[in-house]
Scaffold this active site. Sequence first.
Site, PDB file in Angstrom:
ATOM      1  N   LYS A 178      93.228  26.358  13.515  1.00 15.95           N
ATOM      2  CA  LYS A 178      92.748  26.823  14.817  1.00 15.95           C
ATOM      3  C   LYS A 178      91.380  26.207  15.099  1.00 15.95           C
ATOM      4  CE  LYS A 178      90.125  29.845  16.704  1.00 15.95           C
ATOM      5  NZ  LYS A 178      89.771  29.137  17.944  1.00 15.95           N
TER       6      LYS A 178
ATOM      7  N   CYS B  40      74.638  23.295  10.902  1.00 14.81           N
ATOM      8  CA  CYS B  40      74.324  24.385   9.987  1.00 14.81           C
ATOM      9  C   CYS B  40      73.263  23.971   8.975  1.00 14.81           C
ATOM     10  CB  CYS B  40      75.596  24.809   9.269  1.00 14.81           C
ATOM     11  SG  CYS B  40      76.404  23.412   8.508  1.00 14.81           S
TER      12      CYS B  40
ATOM     13  N   GLU C 295      69.039  31.647  13.131  1.00  8.53           N
ATOM     14  CA  GLU C 295      69.385  30.243  13.316  1.00  8.53           C
ATOM     15  C   GLU C 295      69.072  29.835  14.757  1.00  8.53           C
ATOM     16  OE1 GLU C 295      73.567  29.923  12.386  1.00  8.53           O
ATOM     17  OE2 GLU C 295      73.285  27.989  11.447  1.00  8.53           O
TER      18      GLU C 295
ATOM     19  N   GLU D 276      82.223  28.575   4.971  1.00 11.30           N
ATOM     20  CA  GLU D 276      81.043  27.729   5.237  1.00 11.30           C
ATOM     21  C   GLU D 276      80.344  28.345   6.429  1.00 11.30           C
ATOM     22  OE1 GLU D 276      79.921  25.303   3.537  1.00 11.30           O
ATOM     23  OE2 GLU D 276      81.584  24.733   2.241  1.00 11.30           O
TER      24      GLU D 276
HETATM   25  P1  NAP Z   1      81.889  31.053  15.458  1.00 10.12           P
HETATM   26  O1  NAP Z   1      81.625  31.735  16.738  1.00 10.12           O
HETATM   27  O2  NAP Z   1      81.929  31.852  14.219  1.00 10.12           O
HETATM   28  O3  NAP Z   1      83.252  30.272  15.673  1.00 10.12           O
HETATM   29  C1  NAP Z   1      83.833  29.488  14.672  1.00 10.12           C
HETATM   30  C2  NAP Z   1      85.338  29.544  14.795  1.00 10.12           C
HETATM   31  O4  NAP Z   1      85.760  30.881  14.569  1.00 10.12           O
HETATM   32  C3  NAP Z   1      85.881  29.152  16.171  1.00 10.12           C
HETATM   33  O5  NAP Z   1      87.093  28.471  16.011  1.00 10.12           O
HETATM   34  C4  NAP Z   1      86.093  30.505  16.825  1.00 10.12           C
HETATM   35  O6  NAP Z   1      87.078  30.490  17.846  1.00 10.12           O
HETATM   36  C5  NAP Z   1      86.596  31.299  15.640  1.00 10.12           C
HETATM   37  N1  NAP Z   1      86.500  32.742  15.815  1.00 10.12           N
HETATM   38  C6  NAP Z   1      85.648  33.465  16.573  1.00 10.12           C
HETATM   39  N2  NAP Z   1      85.949  34.777  16.482  1.00 10.12           N
HETATM   40  C7  NAP Z   1      87.019  34.894  15.658  1.00 10.12           C
HETATM   41  C8  NAP Z   1      87.819  35.977  15.189  1.00 10.12           C
HETATM   42  N3  NAP Z   1      87.559  37.222  15.554  1.00 10.12           N
HETATM   43  N4  NAP Z   1      88.837  35.710  14.352  1.00 10.12           N
HETATM   44  C9  NAP Z   1      89.115  34.451  13.988  1.00 10.12           C
HETATM   45  N5  NAP Z   1      88.420  33.376  14.408  1.00 10.12           N
HETATM   46  C10 NAP Z   1      87.376  33.596  15.228  1.00 10.12           C
HETATM   47  O7  NAP Z   1      80.822  29.908  15.169  1.00 10.12           O
HETATM   48  P2  NAP Z   1      80.354  28.736  16.139  1.00 10.12           P
HETATM   49  O8  NAP Z   1      79.362  29.262  17.095  1.00 10.12           O
HETATM   50  O9  NAP Z   1      81.528  28.004  16.692  1.00 10.12           O
HETATM   51  O10 NAP Z   1      79.701  27.743  15.076  1.00 10.12           O
HETATM   52  C11 NAP Z   1      78.365  27.795  14.767  1.00 10.12           C
HETATM   53  C12 NAP Z   1      78.139  28.455  13.425  1.00 10.12           C
HETATM   54  O11 NAP Z   1      78.863  27.753  12.426  1.00 10.12           O
HETATM   55  C13 NAP Z   1      76.704  28.422  12.987  1.00 10.12           C
HETATM   56  O12 NAP Z   1      76.340  29.640  12.409  1.00 10.12           O
HETATM   57  C14 NAP Z   1      76.691  27.330  11.932  1.00 10.12           C
HETATM   58  O13 NAP Z   1      75.641  27.434  11.011  1.00 10.12           O
HETATM   59  C15 NAP Z   1      78.020  27.485  11.313  1.00 10.12           C
HETATM   60  N6  NAP Z   1      78.434  26.261  10.635  1.00 10.12           N
HETATM   61  C16 NAP Z   1      78.460  26.255   9.282  1.00 10.12           C
HETATM   62  C17 NAP Z   1      78.817  25.106   8.607  1.00 10.12           C
HETATM   63  C18 NAP Z   1      78.845  25.078   7.112  1.00 10.12           C
HETATM   64  O14 NAP Z   1      79.446  24.163   6.568  1.00 10.12           O
HETATM   65  N7  NAP Z   1      78.258  26.024   6.416  1.00 10.12           N
HETATM   66  C19 NAP Z   1      79.156  23.954   9.311  1.00 10.12           C
HETATM   67  C20 NAP Z   1      79.120  23.991  10.699  1.00 10.12           C
HETATM   68  C21 NAP Z   1      78.766  25.167  11.341  1.00 10.12           C
HETATM   69  P3  NAP Z   1      86.686  30.368  19.399  1.00 10.12           P
HETATM   70  O15 NAP Z   1      86.027  29.071  19.553  1.00 10.12           O
HETATM   71  O16 NAP Z   1      88.007  30.426  20.072  1.00 10.12           O
HETATM   72  O17 NAP Z   1      85.797  31.525  19.700  1.00 10.12           O
END
Ligand code: NAP
Length: 485
Positions: A180, A289, A386, A255
């Site tokens: 997804k 991140c 962040e 991650e």
């Molecule tokens: P996010 O809001 O957590 O979304 C990530 C993914 O999760 C998206 O595909 C999102 O879908 C999905 N999602 C949201 N709510 C969900 C639920 N209830 N059940 C299942 N899936 C769900 O994060 P983001 O804003 O896209 O990404 C930024 C974050 O990612 C930052 O905190 C960053 O630090 C972190 N990150 C970490 C790494 C690492 O390797 N540690 C790498 C990159 C990013 P939708 O888009 O459809 O909402």
Amino acid sequence: MLQKTSHFMRQANFIGGEWVQADSGGTVDVTNPATGLVIGTVPKSGKAETRRAIEAAEAAFQSWKKTSVLERHKLLRKLHDAIMDNQQPLAELLTMEQGKSLAESKGEIAISAAYVLWFAEEGRRAYGDVVPSPWGDRRILVTKEPTGVIAAITPWNFPSSMLSRKLAPALAAGCTTVVKPASQTPYSGLAWGALCEEAGFPKGTVNILTGSAGEIGDEICANPLVKKITFTGSTEVGKMLMAKAASTVKKVSMELGGNAPFLVFDDADIDRAVEGAMVAKYRNSGQTCVCTNRFFVQAGVYDAFVERFSEASRKLKVGAGLEEGTQQGPLIDEKAVEKVEEFVADAKAKGGKVVAGGKRHALGGSFFEPTVIADAKPNMMFMKEEIFGPVAPVFRFETEEEAVKLANDTEFGLACYFYTGNLGRAFRVMEGLKYGMVGVNEGLITTVEAPFGGVKESGVGREGGHQGIEDYLDTKYVCIGGLGL
Ligand code: NAP
């Protein structure tokens, strides 16, 4: 749009080898952050489509797990070549939906391909053990078997490479997948369906669907056919998925968020530190991140560092990602800009001094100026949260001990960086920092050969390196008795 780019822009789910719409026919709009214009739609899928994707993956797993590592290796090599043969159109698609500069998108596509090649090789080295037996007539084997159906959920900031780090080891290990991608950047994820078709992967080995995160996530967590969830995204969603996955005791790799510190000591090479600071802060407009969230600079070099870093920040060329020469694209959306404005306002109210940028860019939309804020204090929002934008707060410190303490004062533990010319200090600080990844005199450290991942609330598991395939394999202990030896 180039013909090749539109070939990869799939506006459909990829389930069981077929390109299909959501059952309801509903769609979600996808926007180009540089223009604010809708570039297309993707299916708004829910539980039923997710269940079908999981069942397709389970059916495919029955034969995929029996393929030899060499067969899988060959297909992955073909996938690698298909990605690199299409680097330009895939990068254009990525920039169109994500906003980053074309140069950065091409880099991301290249590293996506590199992960595929790396895991094509690692699959062949997924060794087990023959263990010296405590019994004369029995022998002990430890084997590795593919875990099963893997569900992968990915974020919008690296929509291709975050998927590659999951898909490649899963397929190499003999697992099948349900993916997804993030709703804001689904095309770079769906493009993997077209690429896997081209490379010749059997139907159902890779399934990709878009739509309601909550519904898709709930089905993934509850469905007993899914044996592992691999997630990259926010700590908040990661914690929720871990809790929900507990009901069926799935393996999880997480991650999650970071709050990277970047320490500059008096004995550092300041020019090198500024160069490192530029990549560690502004890559992907600060939306990574591992981006530096907090700069800590020792008093003796504080003014010199702030001056040179600000000067370099002002020179960054901000623009649409597809425009020649652009170094920093827009932020992902208006909400992201508002959040960044909140950080700047909070800092200014608490005595922070804006020395570069500080406001929305003249280009309008979601463009923001590269920003440096001097005199940052621990009571400012940057310390805990962040930023995910092109804002660099610079804190001042006096002693090494104080710097390490400040750097560790966060629930996150993903990446950190520090600059010093002293070998003893390099080891002391490296060992003192509670992080999964450390850059010493380096601001950009991600590479397929090394394990990427965090400690504390930044996650569990590692992606890349030889460690990156382990989470997709189950260990089986076999005791063979009655050998009459
Ligand atoms: P996010 O809001 O957590 O979304 C990530 C993914 O999760 C998206 O595909 C999102 O879908 C999905 N999602 C949201 N709510 C969900 C639920 N209830 N059940 C299942 N899936 C769900 O994060 P983001 O804003 O896209 O990404 C930024 C974050 O990612 C930052 O905190 C960053 O630090 C972190 N990150 C970490 C790494 C690492 O390797 N540690 C790498 C990159 C990013 P939708 O888009 O459809 O909402």
